[in-house]
Design a protein around this motif. Structure first.
Motif, PDB file in Angstrom:
ATOM      1  N   HIS A  12     -16.151 -33.047  -7.083  1.00 33.51           N
ATOM      2  CA  HIS A  12     -16.498 -32.870  -6.260  1.00 33.51           C
ATOM      3  C   HIS A  12     -15.429 -31.931  -5.360  1.00 33.51           C
ATOM      4  CE1 HIS A  12     -19.211 -36.187  -6.385  1.00 33.51           C
ATOM      5  NE2 HIS A  12     -20.157 -35.680  -5.723  1.00 33.51           N
ATOM      6  N   ASP A  13     -15.532 -30.715  -4.192  1.00 32.43           N
ATOM      7  CA  ASP A  13     -14.083 -30.641  -3.828  1.00 32.43           C
ATOM      8  C   ASP A  13     -14.426 -31.639  -2.398  1.00 32.43           C
ATOM      9  OD1 ASP A  13     -15.956 -29.968  -2.050  1.00 32.43           O
ATOM     10  OD2 ASP A  13     -16.096 -27.802  -1.368  1.00 32.43           O
ATOM     11  N   SER A  14     -12.907 -31.045  -1.705  1.00 33.02           N
ATOM     12  CA  SER A  14     -12.428 -31.905  -0.425  1.00 33.02           C
ATOM     13  C   SER A  14     -13.652 -32.178   0.414  1.00 33.02           C
ATOM     14  CB  SER A  14     -11.367 -31.226   0.327  1.00 33.02           C
ATOM     15  OG  SER A  14     -11.328 -29.820   0.227  1.00 33.02           O
ATOM     16  N   GLU A  15     -14.792 -30.912   0.298  1.00 33.56           N
ATOM     17  CA  GLU A  15     -15.368 -31.945   1.479  1.00 33.56           C
ATOM     18  C   GLU A  15     -17.424 -32.446   1.060  1.00 33.56           C
ATOM     19  OE1 GLU A  15     -16.441 -27.469   3.031  1.00 33.56           O
ATOM     20  OE2 GLU A  15     -14.280 -27.466   3.858  1.00 33.56           O
TER      21      GLU A  15
END
Length: 57
Positions: A12-15
């Motif tokens: 996952h990315d930071s969001e």
């Protein structure tokens, strides 16, 4: 097929947006297993003696 325990499942990315999902690697792991089997077959194949070699002694 070897289980993918301990390997990347989801990234996952930071969001929290999914960037990579483990199913993207399914065909890759299948191909790796096929290549492992092919290499094993080649390594275990006996080397035949060449009949054209003549001893000059």
């Amino acid at each position: 097929m070897e289980e993918v325990t301990g390997k990347i499942r989801v990234l996952h990315d930071s969001e929290g947006v999914v960037l990579i999902y483990k199913e993207q690697f399914k065909t890759h792991f299948e191909q790796v297993e096929r290549y492992k089997m092919l290499v094993e077959e080649l390594v275990n194949e006996p080397i035949l003696e060449d009949k054209d070699i003549k001893d000059e002694d």
